[in-house]
Design a protein around this motif. Sequence first.
Motif, PDB file in Angstrom:
ATOM      1  N   PRO A  12       3.281  98.588 -19.415  1.00 58.94           N
ATOM      2  CA  PRO A  12       4.719  98.395 -19.638  1.00 58.94           C
ATOM      3  C   PRO A  12       5.571  99.604 -19.241  1.00 58.94           C
ATOM      4  N   ALA A  13       5.052 100.810 -19.421  1.00 58.65           N
ATOM      5  CA  ALA A  13       5.806 102.003 -19.037  1.00 58.65           C
ATOM      6  C   ALA A  13       5.971 102.084 -17.513  1.00 58.65           C
ATOM      7  N   VAL A  14       4.927 101.689 -16.777  1.00 60.39           N
ATOM      8  CA  VAL A  14       5.013 101.678 -15.315  1.00 60.39           C
ATOM      9  C   VAL A  14       6.022 100.624 -14.865  1.00 60.39           C
ATOM     10  N   HIS A  15       5.967  99.460 -15.485  1.00 61.14           N
ATOM     11  CA  HIS A  15       6.906  98.394 -15.128  1.00 61.14           C
ATOM     12  C   HIS A  15       8.342  98.819 -15.413  1.00 61.14           C
ATOM     13  N   ALA A  16       8.570  99.463 -16.530  1.00 62.86           N
ATOM     14  CA  ALA A  16       9.917  99.929 -16.868  1.00 62.86           C
ATOM     15  C   ALA A  16      10.407 100.962 -15.854  1.00 62.86           C
ATOM     16  N   ALA A  17       9.518 101.863 -15.432  1.00 60.11           N
ATOM     17  CA  ALA A  17       9.889 102.870 -14.439  1.00 60.11           C
ATOM     18  C   ALA A  17      10.232 102.211 -13.105  1.00 60.11           C
ATOM     19  N   ILE A  18       9.468 101.202 -12.707  1.00 62.09           N
ATOM     20  CA  ILE A  18       9.746 100.478 -11.461  1.00 62.09           C
ATOM     21  C   ILE A  18      11.080  99.766 -11.559  1.00 62.09           C
ATOM     22  N   GLU A  19      11.355  99.137 -12.695  1.00 53.67           N
ATOM     23  CA  GLU A  19      12.639  98.455 -12.865  1.00 53.67           C
ATOM     24  C   GLU A  19      13.812  99.433 -12.799  1.00 53.67           C
ATOM     25  N   ARG A  20      13.674 100.625 -13.395  1.00 49.41           N
ATOM     26  CA  ARG A  20      14.748 101.625 -13.326  1.00 49.41           C
ATOM     27  C   ARG A  20      14.965 102.080 -11.895  1.00 49.41           C
ATOM     28  N   LEU A  21      13.879 102.364 -11.180  1.00 47.65           N
ATOM     29  CA  LEU A  21      13.977 102.801  -9.794  1.00 47.65           C
ATOM     30  C   LEU A  21      14.577 101.704  -8.921  1.00 47.65           C
ATOM     31  N   ALA A  22      14.140 100.472  -9.131  1.00 43.98           N
ATOM     32  CA  ALA A  22      14.663  99.338  -8.359  1.00 43.98           C
ATOM     33  C   ALA A  22      16.165  99.180  -8.590  1.00 43.98           C
ATOM     34  N   ALA A  24      18.294 101.458  -9.486  1.00 43.67           N
ATOM     35  CA  ALA A  24      18.989 102.588  -8.875  1.00 43.67           C
ATOM     36  C   ALA A  24      19.109 102.423  -7.364  1.00 43.67           C
ATOM     37  N   GLU A  25      18.144 101.729  -6.747  1.00 42.83           N
ATOM     38  CA  GLU A  25      18.142 101.529  -5.299  1.00 42.83           C
ATOM     39  C   GLU A  25      18.590 100.128  -4.905  1.00 42.83           C
ATOM     40  N   LEU A  26      19.151  99.393  -5.869  1.00 48.01           N
ATOM     41  CA  LEU A  26      19.681  98.037  -5.634  1.00 48.01           C
ATOM     42  C   LEU A  26      18.648  97.105  -5.018  1.00 48.01           C
ATOM     43  N   ARG A  27      17.449  97.111  -5.591  1.00 44.68           N
ATOM     44  CA  ARG A  27      16.376  96.214  -5.160  1.00 44.68           C
ATOM     45  C   ARG A  27      15.868  95.453  -6.376  1.00 44.68           C
ATOM     46  N   SER A  28      15.145  94.384  -6.109  1.00 48.80           N
ATOM     47  CA  SER A  28      14.425  93.706  -7.190  1.00 48.80           C
ATOM     48  C   SER A  28      13.168  94.518  -7.487  1.00 48.80           C
ATOM     49  N   ALA A  29      12.599  94.302  -8.659  1.00 48.85           N
ATOM     50  CA  ALA A  29      11.350  94.988  -9.000  1.00 48.85           C
ATOM     51  C   ALA A  29      10.260  94.604  -8.002  1.00 48.85           C
ATOM     52  N   ASN A  30      10.234  93.349  -7.578  1.00 55.52           N
ATOM     53  CA  ASN A  30       9.232  92.894  -6.608  1.00 55.52           C
ATOM     54  C   ASN A  30       9.386  93.640  -5.278  1.00 55.52           C
ATOM     55  N   ALA A  31      10.616  93.744  -4.783  1.00 50.66           N
ATOM     56  CA  ALA A  31      10.854  94.454  -3.520  1.00 50.66           C
ATOM     57  C   ALA A  31      10.503  95.932  -3.662  1.00 50.66           C
ATOM     58  N   GLN A  32      10.773  96.495  -4.835  1.00 50.66           N
ATOM     59  CA  GLN A  32      10.452  97.908  -5.066  1.00 50.66           C
ATOM     60  C   GLN A  32       8.946  98.127  -5.039  1.00 50.66           C
TER      61      GLN A  32
END
Length: 63
Positions: A12-22, A24-32
């Motif tokens: 869950p911590a990795v997923h949350a980090a990916i969602e934050r990064l996504a 910030a870069e205006l992407r979906s979590a999947n695209a990130q």
Amino acid sequence: MQKKAFALRLDPAVHAAIERLAAAELRSANAQIEMLLREALSKRGIEVQASMPPKRGRPAKED
């Protein structure tokens, strides 16, 4: 181009980090995730060809 779907279990911590990064870069979590995987492969010397983008718009009219 059709995408390959599969289940991915993440901490869950990795997923949350990916969602934050996504976000910030205006992407979906999947695209990130896909972008991060491509970057990781590239760093290891494995180049992945970009697939052809899907055709958009209406088909041409036939006369």
